[in-house]
Design a protein around this motif. Structure first.
Motif, short mmCIF file in Angstrom:
data_model
loop_
_atom_site.label_atom_id
_atom_site.label_comp_id
_atom_site.label_asym_id
_atom_site.label_seq_id
_atom_site.Cartn_x
_atom_site.Cartn_y
_atom_site.Cartn_z
N ALA A 115 22.10 41.57 66.93
CA ALA A 115 22.15 40.23 67.54
C ALA A 115 20.86 39.89 68.28
O ALA A 115 20.50 38.72 68.39
CB ALA A 115 23.35 40.14 68.48
N ALA A 116 20.16 40.91 68.78
CA ALA A 116 18.93 40.67 69.55
C ALA A 116 17.66 40.79 68.70
O ALA A 116 16.58 40.45 69.16
CB ALA A 116 18.85 41.65 70.72
N ALA A 117 17.79 41.27 67.48
CA ALA A 117 16.61 41.43 66.62
C ALA A 117 16.11 40.05 66.18
O ALA A 117 16.92 39.13 65.98
CB ALA A 117 16.96 42.27 65.40
N MET A 147 3.18 49.68 61.01
CA MET A 147 4.16 50.64 60.49
C MET A 147 3.60 51.34 59.25
O MET A 147 3.73 52.55 59.10
CB MET A 147 5.46 49.92 60.14
N GLY A 148 2.97 50.58 58.37
CA GLY A 148 2.36 51.18 57.17
C GLY A 148 1.29 52.20 57.53
O GLY A 148 1.21 53.26 56.91
N SER A 159 7.40 41.24 62.05
CA SER A 159 6.20 40.44 61.81
C SER A 159 5.29 41.16 60.81
O SER A 159 5.42 42.37 60.59
CB SER A 159 5.45 40.21 63.12
N GLU A 160 4.36 40.42 60.25
CA GLU A 160 3.37 41.02 59.34
C GLU A 160 2.56 42.08 60.07
O GLU A 160 2.23 43.12 59.51
CB GLU A 160 2.46 39.95 58.75
N GLU A 161 2.23 41.82 61.34
CA GLU A 161 1.44 42.77 62.14
C GLU A 161 2.22 44.06 62.37
O GLU A 161 1.68 45.16 62.25
CB GLU A 161 1.04 42.14 63.47
N GLU A 168 6.57 45.24 68.68
CA GLU A 168 6.18 44.31 69.73
C GLU A 168 7.16 44.44 70.90
O GLU A 168 8.26 44.98 70.75
CB GLU A 168 6.20 42.86 69.22
N ASP A 169 6.76 43.90 72.06
CA ASP A 169 7.56 44.02 73.27
C ASP A 169 8.93 43.37 73.18
O ASP A 169 9.86 43.79 73.88
CB ASP A 169 6.81 43.43 74.47
#
Length: 118
Positions: free
Chosen positions: A13-15, A28-29, A21-23, A103-104
């Motif tokens: 629900a919070a995602a 991650m990659g 994001s692309e960044e 991200e934060d």
């Protein structure tokens, strides 16, 4: 060398509705590449939302099947990483690096557990 499973738990629900994001995906990659080159990462993947899942439960000698979404659950497994590390401390360090690529505005929890062998 022991294997560890890092279960990635998220609050659906919070995602962010738009997903990562692309960044975030770029970072991650890069991390996945580092883990692969280090010989630590055996497998990793994200999971589809619970709306596309099914739960099968065994209770009192009977099975029941429930289709998602599972609204009573706040935190769900959103992905995993299977790692081979020298010890739990190393598995936790790699998991911390995974969390830090987000991200934060993300809230992500990982549960790291050693796989019982034999």
């Amino acid at each position: 060398m022991p294997r560890y499973l890092s279960l990635v738990r998220i609050d659906e629900a919070a995602a962010p509705a738009e997903g990562p994001s692309e960044e975030l995906m770029r970072r991650m990659g890069e991390l996945i590449e580092q883990m692969t080159k280090a010989g630590v990462l055996l497998d990793t993947a994200g999971l589809t939302p619970t709306a596309q899942g099914t739960r099968v439960r065994w209770e009192d000698g009977k099975t029941s099947v429930t289709d998602g979404p599972f609204t009573e659950t706040k935190e769900v497994v959103g992905g995993y990483a299977l790692m081979q590390c020298k010890d739990m401390a190393e598995a936790v360090e790699w998991t911390k690096r995974f969390l830090k690529v987000h991200e934060d505005h993300w809230t992500v929890t990982c549960e790291v557990r050693e796989i019982a062998e034999g």
